[in-house]
Design a protein around this motif. Structure first.
Motif, PDB file in Angstrom:
ATOM      1  N   ARG A  61       0.851  -1.198   0.000  1.00  0.00           N
ATOM      2  CA  ARG A  61       0.000   0.000   0.000  1.00  0.00           C
ATOM      3  C   ARG A  61       0.881   1.241   0.000  1.00  0.00           C
ATOM      4  N   GLN A  62       0.596   2.138  -0.931  1.00  0.00           N
ATOM      5  CA  GLN A  62       1.363   3.372  -1.073  1.00  0.00           C
ATOM      6  C   GLN A  62       0.622   4.536  -0.417  1.00  0.00           C
ATOM      7  N   THR A  63       1.365   5.336   0.333  1.00  0.00           N
ATOM      8  CA  THR A  63       0.824   6.569   0.910  1.00  0.00           C
ATOM      9  C   THR A  63       1.670   7.718   0.386  1.00  0.00           C
ATOM     10  N   LEU A  64       1.028   8.582  -0.418  1.00  0.00           N
ATOM     11  CA  LEU A  64       1.748   9.609  -1.170  1.00  0.00           C
ATOM     12  C   LEU A  64       1.217  10.985  -0.847  1.00  0.00           C
ATOM     13  N   THR A  65       2.096  11.974  -0.945  1.00  0.00           N
ATOM     14  CA  THR A  65       1.698  13.378  -0.826  1.00  0.00           C
ATOM     15  C   THR A  65       1.793  14.017  -2.202  1.00  0.00           C
ATOM     16  N   GLY A  66       0.748  14.750  -2.570  1.00  0.00           N
ATOM     17  CA  GLY A  66       0.756  15.392  -3.872  1.00  0.00           C
ATOM     18  C   GLY A  66      -0.345  16.420  -3.997  1.00  0.00           C
ATOM     19  N   VAL A  67      -0.403  17.020  -5.169  1.00  0.00           N
ATOM     20  CA  VAL A  67      -1.442  18.017  -5.469  1.00  0.00           C
ATOM     21  C   VAL A  67      -2.492  17.343  -6.340  1.00  0.00           C
ATOM     22  N   ILE A  68      -3.751  17.565  -6.011  1.00  0.00           N
ATOM     23  CA  ILE A  68      -4.827  16.911  -6.747  1.00  0.00           C
ATOM     24  C   ILE A  68      -5.518  17.895  -7.682  1.00  0.00           C
ATOM     25  N   THR A  69      -5.775  17.415  -8.903  1.00  0.00           N
ATOM     26  CA  THR A  69      -6.600  18.167  -9.850  1.00  0.00           C
ATOM     27  C   THR A  69      -7.808  17.304 -10.181  1.00  0.00           C
ATOM     28  N   ASN A  70      -8.906  17.945 -10.537  1.00  0.00           N
ATOM     29  CA  ASN A  70     -10.150  17.200 -10.708  1.00  0.00           C
ATOM     30  C   ASN A  70     -10.713  17.284 -12.122  1.00  0.00           C
ATOM     31  N   ALA A  71     -10.067  18.076 -12.988  1.00  0.00           N
ATOM     32  CA  ALA A  71     -10.581  18.230 -14.349  1.00  0.00           C
ATOM     33  C   ALA A  71      -9.505  17.794 -15.352  1.00  0.00           C
ATOM     34  N   PRO A  72      -9.849  16.931 -16.316  1.00  0.00           N
ATOM     35  CA  PRO A  72     -11.189  16.390 -16.531  1.00  0.00           C
ATOM     36  C   PRO A  72     -11.560  15.263 -15.578  1.00  0.00           C
ATOM     37  N   VAL A 111      -2.928  20.357  -1.522  1.00  0.00           N
ATOM     38  CA  VAL A 111      -2.004  19.282  -1.192  1.00  0.00           C
ATOM     39  C   VAL A 111      -2.763  18.245  -0.379  1.00  0.00           C
ATOM     40  N   VAL A 112      -2.638  16.983  -0.791  1.00  0.00           N
ATOM     41  CA  VAL A 112      -3.384  15.913  -0.142  1.00  0.00           C
ATOM     42  C   VAL A 112      -2.460  14.741   0.166  1.00  0.00           C
ATOM     43  N   GLN A 113      -2.977  13.861   1.006  1.00  0.00           N
ATOM     44  CA  GLN A 113      -2.342  12.564   1.229  1.00  0.00           C
ATOM     45  C   GLN A 113      -3.259  11.504   0.635  1.00  0.00           C
ATOM     46  N   ALA A 114      -2.728  10.721  -0.287  1.00  0.00           N
ATOM     47  CA  ALA A 114      -3.492   9.683  -0.964  1.00  0.00           C
ATOM     48  C   ALA A 114      -2.875   8.335  -0.640  1.00  0.00           C
ATOM     49  N   SER A 115      -3.750   7.353  -0.417  1.00  0.00           N
ATOM     50  CA  SER A 115      -3.256   6.033  -0.025  1.00  0.00           C
ATOM     51  C   SER A 115      -4.033   4.953  -0.771  1.00  0.00           C
ATOM     52  N   LEU A 129      -7.669   4.092  -4.686  1.00  0.00           N
ATOM     53  CA  LEU A 129      -7.659   4.643  -3.343  1.00  0.00           C
ATOM     54  C   LEU A 129      -8.381   3.739  -2.349  1.00  0.00           C
ATOM     55  N   ALA A 130      -7.877   3.736  -1.129  1.00  0.00           N
ATOM     56  CA  ALA A 130      -8.602   3.116  -0.029  1.00  0.00           C
ATOM     57  C   ALA A 130      -9.850   3.949   0.261  1.00  0.00           C
ATOM     58  N   GLY A 131     -10.779   3.401   1.004  1.00  0.00           N
ATOM     59  CA  GLY A 131     -12.040   4.086   1.251  1.00  0.00           C
ATOM     60  C   GLY A 131     -11.927   5.254   2.209  1.00  0.00           C
ATOM     61  N   GLY A 132     -12.814   6.223   2.051  1.00  0.00           N
ATOM     62  CA  GLY A 132     -12.940   7.349   2.977  1.00  0.00           C
ATOM     63  C   GLY A 132     -11.677   8.174   3.120  1.00  0.00           C
ATOM     64  N   THR A 133     -11.506   8.769   4.310  1.00  0.00           N
ATOM     65  CA  THR A 133     -10.325   9.611   4.558  1.00  0.00           C
ATOM     66  C   THR A 133      -9.047   8.786   4.658  1.00  0.00           C
ATOM     67  N   ASN A 134      -9.166   7.463   4.826  1.00  0.00           N
ATOM     68  CA  ASN A 134      -7.967   6.630   4.787  1.00  0.00           C
ATOM     69  C   ASN A 134      -7.321   6.672   3.410  1.00  0.00           C
ATOM     70  N   GLY A 135      -8.146   6.897   2.381  1.00  0.00           N
ATOM     71  CA  GLY A 135      -7.614   6.917   1.023  1.00  0.00           C
ATOM     72  C   GLY A 135      -7.261   8.301   0.530  1.00  0.00           C
ATOM     73  N   LEU A 136      -7.975   9.336   1.005  1.00  0.00           N
ATOM     74  CA  LEU A 136      -7.732  10.678   0.494  1.00  0.00           C
ATOM     75  C   LEU A 136      -8.133  11.703   1.541  1.00  0.00           C
ATOM     76  N   GLN A 137      -7.183  12.565   1.889  1.00  0.00           N
ATOM     77  CA  GLN A 137      -7.464  13.607   2.864  1.00  0.00           C
ATOM     78  C   GLN A 137      -6.502  14.769   2.662  1.00  0.00           C
ATOM     79  N   ALA A 138      -6.908  15.942   3.140  1.00  0.00           N
ATOM     80  CA  ALA A 138      -6.052  17.125   3.042  1.00  0.00           C
ATOM     81  C   ALA A 138      -4.775  16.910   3.856  1.00  0.00           C
ATOM     82  N   ALA A 139      -3.685  17.511   3.376  1.00  0.00           N
ATOM     83  CA  ALA A 139      -2.395  17.371   4.055  1.00  0.00           C
ATOM     84  C   ALA A 139      -1.712  18.727   4.109  1.00  0.00           C
ATOM     85  N   GLU A 140      -0.743  18.855   4.986  1.00  0.00           N
ATOM     86  CA  GLU A 140       0.033  20.079   5.082  1.00  0.00           C
ATOM     87  C   GLU A 140       1.113  20.091   4.007  1.00  0.00           C
TER      88      GLU A 140
END
Length: 253
Positions: A61-72, A111-115, A129-140
């Motif tokens: 399982r990978q836990t990564l920090t990055g910037v998320i874009t939603n389009a497209p 900036v988010v943490q994705a897992s 992604l894992a479910g809920g905030t375990n898979g995606l949440q805001a990060a510093e």
């Protein structure tokens, strides 16, 4: 016309086969096995190579920090990772045939943490992604997604696929046998990709977008998994190419 009494004749209840049939039947059985085995091999050899795409369970399982874009569609541009270089784009999906727009939308540009578990095929990488905030949440942290750079108008031939199956969730993940599965994934919000027969700047897959840069329309579902030609603008966003297609130009080849 009378039968030759020396001809071998099979009798089901007989304890022994006639000598002629005793030699013929084993030879015929071996010949049939070789014939159907060869036919099966030749049929398999003519099918498209399913490629090397697969879930990378071996990476864990990978836990990564990055910037998320939603389009497209949701994409994570990696900022920090032991496995992926900074700037690596990862398409995002949920479990099964589901996208993650409902979770990624409120976090777009942040900036988010994705897992989750990675799927890879060539240069295409997706993170389930894992479910809920375990898979995606805001990060510093600080960071921003790459600015789009237009590479001009292109006419490309290739196949519209769903990015998850093509990346390795399904093998082969392309072709007519995969059409119904691909359509269910695309309806569920999984990012679509265009797999081109010719490369643009060394890449042969593109994240698909509509002409306005938004998601593609369901009208294109009829043309999934078939060889098509279509015009549109190619945009580079860091290491990711986005193909903003004009559906009116689509031709089935």
């Amino acid at each position: 016309m009378s039968a030759d009494p020396t001809d071998p004749f099979f009798i089901g209840w007989a304890k022994k086969l006639p000598k002629g049939l005793a030699r013929f039947l084993p030879a015929a059985a071996v010949a049939l096995v070789l014939l159907f085995g060869s036919a099966g091999f030749l049929i398999g050899a003519t099918q498209n190579d399913p490629g090397d795409g697969d879930f990378r369970w071996d990476w864990g399982r990978q836990t990564l920090t990055g910037v998320i874009t939603n389009a497209p569609y949701p994409v994570l541009t990696v900022l920090e990772s032991e496995l992926f270089p900074a700037g690596t784009p990862l398409l995002l999906s949920g479990w099964g045939k589901n996208g993650v727009q409902d979770r990624s939308g409120p976090l777009a540009g942040q900036v988010v943490q994705a897992s989750g578990i990675a799927l890879t095929r060539g240069d295409l990488i997706m993170l389930q992604l894992a479910g809920g905030t375990n898979g995606l949440q805001a990060a510093e942290g600080e960071g921003q997604a790459p600015e789009p750079v237009s590479l001009g108008q292109w006419r490309l031939a290739g196949e519209i696929c769903d990015g998850k199956c093509y990346a390795g969730a399904m093998r082969p993940g392309s072709g007519l046998a995969h059409k119904a599965c691909a359509n269910l994934c695309l309806i569920g919000g999984v990012p679509p990709v265009f797999v081109s027969t010719g490369a643009v700047e060394g890449q042969s897959f593109f994240l698909l977008a509509g002409p306005d840069g938004g998601p593609i329309t369901e009208a294109l579902l009829d043309n999934v998994a078939t060889l098509v030609q279509i015009d549109g603008e190619v945009e580079r966003r860091g290491d990711l190419l986005v193909f903003k297609i004009d559906p009116a130009t689509l031709e089935v080849l």
